[in-house]
Design an enzyme around this catalytic site. Structure first.
Site, PDB file in Angstrom:
ATOM      1  N   HIS A  34      30.414  38.778  36.009  1.00 55.12           N
ATOM      2  CA  HIS A  34      31.761  38.583  36.554  1.00 55.12           C
ATOM      3  C   HIS A  34      32.733  39.413  35.718  1.00 55.12           C
ATOM      4  O   HIS A  34      32.615  39.473  34.493  1.00 55.12           O
ATOM      5  CB  HIS A  34      32.121  37.093  36.487  1.00 55.12           C
ATOM      6  CG  HIS A  34      33.549  36.816  36.813  1.00 55.12           C
ATOM      7  ND1 HIS A  34      34.133  37.249  37.985  1.00 55.12           N
ATOM      8  CD2 HIS A  34      34.528  36.177  36.108  1.00 55.12           C
ATOM      9  CE1 HIS A  34      35.400  36.875  38.000  1.00 55.12           C
ATOM     10  NE2 HIS A  34      35.672  36.226  36.874  1.00 55.12           N
ATOM     11  N   CYS A  84      35.519  31.454  39.817  1.00 54.02           N
ATOM     12  CA  CYS A  84      34.919  32.754  39.492  1.00 54.02           C
ATOM     13  C   CYS A  84      33.396  32.715  39.498  1.00 54.02           C
ATOM     14  O   CYS A  84      32.745  33.752  39.474  1.00 54.02           O
ATOM     15  CB  CYS A  84      35.442  33.272  38.165  1.00 54.02           C
ATOM     16  SG  CYS A  84      37.173  33.733  38.289  1.00 54.02           S
ATOM     17  N   ASN A 114      40.166  41.418  37.961  1.00 48.59           N
ATOM     18  CA  ASN A 114      39.388  40.230  38.290  1.00 48.59           C
ATOM     19  C   ASN A 114      39.671  39.831  39.742  1.00 48.59           C
ATOM     20  O   ASN A 114      40.746  39.332  40.054  1.00 48.59           O
ATOM     21  CB  ASN A 114      39.769  39.104  37.315  1.00 48.59           C
ATOM     22  CG  ASN A 114      38.968  37.834  37.547  1.00 48.59           C
ATOM     23  OD1 ASN A 114      38.270  37.695  38.538  1.00 48.59           O
ATOM     24  ND2 ASN A 114      39.091  36.900  36.620  1.00 48.59           N
TER      25      ASN A 114
END
Ligand code: UT7
Length: 336
Positions: free
Chosen positions: A256, A116, A286
């Site tokens: 993020h 990520c 996500n």
């Protein structure tokens, strides 16, 4: 000699059409819109349904969008990097497949796996190629088909992830804009809290690995949450401090998008308000390497040359980091 920096000169994106919302998920597993919205902040995610198509399908569309809007010819691109944890194949690199699909012929390229935080890791590599003078037009792709590694019978992970492809163009500048500072960190001792156990060289695919569901994402959510909250905030505050950016000086935090509570905790530690934060987790979930550029893409029209922007991420590895950018163009030029 004037200092050469890398600056972002355009943002492209592609999200698949199919929308998987909380209502549909609540028919698949024991969950509810109320639980997902309160604990994570996601309403829907986009899922790539095209048979036989992987991450490069979305990455190539994002690059096409980027090249068209910036008036860049494929043959002018001299490096294509792809941040992803869901490559089309273990090899060759998805970056090479994307380049072939869009007609980029005069570039080398490779994939970077920073989970990520992959987009921040990759931006840093791209910037180094530009600052050294080795490359002039670098495309950074952040793309993930998370649905390919999600177990849709596991309610603790299947509500979290979505699919998307994004692309950024980076070019050199001698103006006082561009990627100004980066803090990147990693701690591999966190590897067992968030990972895909099988499919690599440690556990190649066998009947057993499939039966054990080791090809899906495993996450110890609570532990990851705890580390994400403290580490993403730590680096975001540190990068503000060492660049003398006060909360009032900051135009945007681009975090993020893993959990709205992690985003809020980071903003709070930085002393900034919600309206200084790009948040679209509600509509995409996500998307791993794609979350940060997907925000930049959606907010591009509001971005102004000289805006102070901090990108921040935390992910599997563990990996985390923050990047300080002075934005290089008025986004309105692409949105007339
Ligand atoms: O992008 C990479 C980095 N990843 C992250 O940053 C993710 C970090 N972790 C998180 O965001 C959160 O830990 C989650 C969203 C994954 C989970 O939220 P949580 O508040 O930590 O919940 P939990 O895991 O502590 O679970 C609380 C309860 C449990 O039930 P019991 O044991 O209290 O009875 C879970 O079984 O919620 C249950 N639960 C669910 N209930 C309804 C877990 N998932 C669900 C669900 N729907 N989807």
């Amino acid at each position: 000699m004037e200092k050469v920096r890398a600056t972002i000169t355009g943002v492209g994106a592609y999200v698949p059409e199919y929308i998987l919302d909380n209502h549909e998920l609540s028919k698949m597993v024991d969950t509810s819109d109320e639980w997902i919205m309160t604990r994570v902040g996601i309403k829907e995610r986009h899922i790539l349904k095209e048979e036989g198509e992987g991450t490069s399908f979305m990455g190539a569309r994002a690059v096409e969008d980027l090249l068209k809007k910036t008036g860049t010819k494929p043959e002018e691109v001299d490096l294509l990097l792809c941040a992803t944890v869901t490559p089309d194949h273990p090899f060759p690199a998805t970056a090479n497949i994307i380049a072939d699909k869009v007609g980029i012929k005069n570039a080398h390229g490779f994939d970077i796996n920073g989970a990520c935080s992959g987009l921040l890791y990759t931006l840093d590599v791209a910037a180094k190629f530009i600052e050294s003078g080795a490359k002039k037009k670098v495309v950074v792709v952040g793309a993930d088909k998370m649905s390919s590694i999600v177990d849709y019978t596991d309610r603790t992970t299947c509500v979290l992830f979505g699919d998307a492809g994004t692309a950024l163009l980076l070019e050199p500048t001698t103006e006082d804009v561009g990627l100004k500072d980066t803090i990147l960190q990693a701690d591999g001792s966190g590897r067992h809290y968030l990972y895909q156990k099988a499919g690599g060289s440690a556990y190649p695919a066998t009947h057993e690995t499939v039966d054990n569901k080791w090809h899906y994402i495993y996450q110890d959510g609570k532990t990851v949450f705890k580390h994400a909250v403290s580490r993403m905030a730590d680096v975001s505050v540190e990068i503000m401090k060492r660049n003398n950016i006060s909360p009032e000086d900051l135009a945007w935090l681009v975090p993020h998008q893993a959990n709205l509570r992690i985003i809020d905790a980071t903003a709070q530690r930085m002393g900034i308000s919600r309206d200084q934060v790009m948040i679209n987790i509600e509509r995409y979930g996500n998307t791993t390497a794609a979350t940060i550029p997907l925000c930049l893409y959606e907010w591009e029209k509001d971005l102004k040359k000289g805006d102070n922007i901090i990108l921040a991420a935390f992910g599997a590895g563990f990996t985390w980091g923050a990047t300080y950018i002075k934005w290089g163009y008025d986004g309105s030029k692409f949105h007339k």
